[in-house]
Write a protein that holds these residues in place. Structure first.
Motif, PDB file in Angstrom:
ATOM      1  N   LEU A   1      11.520  -3.397 -13.438  1.00  0.00           N
ATOM      2  CA  LEU A   1      10.634  -3.717 -14.562  1.00  0.00           C
ATOM      3  C   LEU A   1      10.926  -2.814 -15.759  1.00  0.00           C
ATOM      4  CD1 LEU A   1       7.244  -4.280 -12.694  1.00  0.00           C
ATOM      5  CD2 LEU A   1       8.711  -6.015 -13.731  1.00  0.00           C
ATOM      6  N   GLU A   2      11.205  -1.536 -15.496  1.00  0.00           N
ATOM      7  CA  GLU A   2      11.571  -0.617 -16.572  1.00  0.00           C
ATOM      8  C   GLU A   2      12.884  -1.051 -17.227  1.00  0.00           C
ATOM      9  OE1 GLU A   2      11.683   3.174 -14.685  1.00  0.00           O
ATOM     10  OE2 GLU A   2       9.497   3.276 -14.418  1.00  0.00           O
ATOM     11  N   LYS A   3      13.821  -1.520 -16.420  1.00  0.00           N
ATOM     12  CA  LYS A   3      15.104  -1.994 -16.940  1.00  0.00           C
ATOM     13  C   LYS A   3      14.895  -3.219 -17.831  1.00  0.00           C
ATOM     14  CE  LYS A   3      19.777  -3.181 -15.361  1.00  0.00           C
ATOM     15  NZ  LYS A   3      19.949  -4.538 -15.895  1.00  0.00           N
TER      16      LYS A   3
ATOM     17  N   LEU B   1       8.546   1.893   8.256  1.00  0.00           N
ATOM     18  CA  LEU B   1       8.000   0.736   7.543  1.00  0.00           C
ATOM     19  C   LEU B   1       7.432   1.151   6.186  1.00  0.00           C
ATOM     20  CD1 LEU B   1       6.203  -1.162  10.457  1.00  0.00           C
ATOM     21  CD2 LEU B   1       8.143  -1.993   9.115  1.00  0.00           C
ATOM     22  N   ARG B   2       6.715   2.275   6.181  1.00  0.00           N
ATOM     23  CA  ARG B   2       6.165   2.769   4.913  1.00  0.00           C
ATOM     24  C   ARG B   2       7.274   3.208   3.965  1.00  0.00           C
ATOM     25  NH1 ARG B   2       1.334   6.902   6.095  1.00  0.00           N
ATOM     26  NH2 ARG B   2       1.356   6.906   3.824  1.00  0.00           N
ATOM     27  N   GLN B   3       8.312   3.812   4.516  1.00  0.00           N
ATOM     28  CA  GLN B   3       9.450   4.236   3.695  1.00  0.00           C
ATOM     29  C   GLN B   3      10.139   3.025   3.065  1.00  0.00           C
ATOM     30  OE1 GLN B   3      12.919   5.944   5.747  1.00  0.00           O
ATOM     31  NE2 GLN B   3      12.873   7.627   4.242  1.00  0.00           N
ATOM     32  N   GLU B   4      10.274   1.966   3.855  1.00  0.00           N
ATOM     33  CA  GLU B   4      10.904   0.749   3.335  1.00  0.00           C
ATOM     34  C   GLU B   4      10.050   0.138   2.224  1.00  0.00           C
ATOM     35  OE1 GLU B   4      12.414  -3.654   4.922  1.00  0.00           O
ATOM     36  OE2 GLU B   4      11.686  -2.146   6.345  1.00  0.00           O
ATOM     37  N   TYR B   5       8.734   0.105   2.456  1.00  0.00           N
ATOM     38  CA  TYR B   5       7.837  -0.440   1.438  1.00  0.00           C
ATOM     39  C   TYR B   5       7.880   0.400   0.163  1.00  0.00           C
ATOM     40  CZ  TYR B   5       3.580  -1.512  -1.103  1.00  0.00           C
ATOM     41  OH  TYR B   5       2.697  -1.828  -2.097  1.00  0.00           O
TER      42      TYR B   5
ATOM     43  N   GLU C   1      11.059  -0.261  -1.767  1.00  0.00           N
ATOM     44  CA  GLU C   1      10.996  -1.539  -2.483  1.00  0.00           C
ATOM     45  C   GLU C   1      10.091  -1.430  -3.711  1.00  0.00           C
ATOM     46  OE1 GLU C   1       9.747  -4.394   0.378  1.00  0.00           O
ATOM     47  OE2 GLU C   1      11.759  -4.642   1.236  1.00  0.00           O
ATOM     48  N   ARG C   2       8.986  -0.708  -3.566  1.00  0.00           N
ATOM     49  CA  ARG C   2       8.064  -0.541  -4.694  1.00  0.00           C
ATOM     50  C   ARG C   2       8.730   0.233  -5.831  1.00  0.00           C
ATOM     51  NH1 ARG C   2       4.860   3.541  -5.947  1.00  0.00           N
ATOM     52  NH2 ARG C   2       5.260   4.550  -3.933  1.00  0.00           N
TER      53      ARG C   2
END
Length: 281
Positions: free
Chosen positions: A91-93, A76-80, A83-84
């Motif tokens: 946003l950089e793009k 779950l943390r890896q998925e979050y 996504e982050r």
């Protein structure tokens, strides 16, 4: 492309290895060209970062050996985290795709519109000797000692730094020999500032009483109040203009997502979600 590093290890053990290629890739991804230049100019910083990378690899390998990468919590943390990172990349793009303004022009406009911010107050460069009161010595003893040091300073003003090293109770004297550098009037306690700004270059004050004790002040030089030129403040203003521009683009992207017409908020679902979690306590 030829691999110039040939996967040569920079640091290795039975637990983990960091190769030149791995380290280069990490630096390229994690830092801007300017930041990388700063890192490569400081071997200590480069070594510290390398040590952090190595320790992270060792701990990650230990975690995998214990199956921690298979747990529900980790996934779950890896998925979050994925996504982050992807959202940051998006946003950089968005910033990269927008035509950039002339940041120097923007910086100059900010300077001209806010010239009051770039006024420099009168400053003095002073040295001092502190004869402390309180736990160090009583008031009378401190005053007598200060008067004695003041007389010595008047006789040999060129030796003021040596006198500071010998007599001053200011802890910083070990590093600065009593030299306070340039400062504006608002940076010092009032009695000290009033005395320092009254002196002429080369003069030494009689003992000045503050809450810290008695100060003998030697004025080295004065710097008149003035206005910083655009060239003097250009670089930080340009960097600020870039940061403001990128921040605006990111905010616009985020707001466009929040304000999309197909976004539906269910307050009842949130309320029951809160209630259920409160009940768990």
């Amino acid at each position: 492309m030829v691999n110039v590093y040939a996967d040569e290890a920079i640091i290795s053990s039975s637990s983990a290895t960091v190769t030149k290629e791995e380290y280069q890739q990490l630096l390229d991804v994690m830092f801007t060209p300017e930041q990388r230049a700063d890192i490569f100019a400081n071997e200590r910083k480069l070594r510290e970062l390398l040590a952090d990378v190595y320790v992270s690899k060792v701990l990650a390998n230990q975690a995998k050996a214990q199956g921690l990468d298979k747990t529900k919590e980790f996934k779950l943390r890896q998925e979050y985290d994925t996504e982050r990172l992807l959202s940051q990349s998006m946003l950089e793009k968005a910033v990269d795709e927008v035509k950039k303004p002339n940041f120097e022009t923007a910086a100059r406009e900010k300077y001209l519109a806010n010239k009051e911010q770039f006024k420099v107050p009168e400053q003095v460069h002073a040295e001092h000797i502190l004869i402390a009161t309180g736990n160090v010595r009583d008031e009378n003893e401190a005053k007598a000692r200060a008067e004695d040091v003041y007389k010595k300073a008047l006789k040999t003003p060129e030796a003021f730094k040596k006198l500071a090293q010998e007599y001053s109770d200011d802890p910083s004297v070990k590093n600065n020999s009593g030299d306070l550098g340039f400062f504006s009037k608002d940076k010092m306690v009032k009695p000290f500032a009033d005395a320092a700004f009254t002196l002429k270059a080369g003069q030494i004050s009689s003992p000045v009483k503050t809450q810290f004790g008695y100060h003998i002040i030697h004025l080295v030089e004065k710097k008149a109040a003035g206005q910083q030129t655009f060239d003097e403040v250009k670089e930080p203003l340009i960097e600020q203009a870039k940061a403001d521009f990128m921040g605006d683009i990111r905010r616009q992207k985020v707001e466009s997502i929040r304000a999309a017409s197909d976004v539906k908020f269910n307050p009842d679902a949130l309320r029951t979600f809160i209630e259920k979690n409160v009940e768990k306590k």
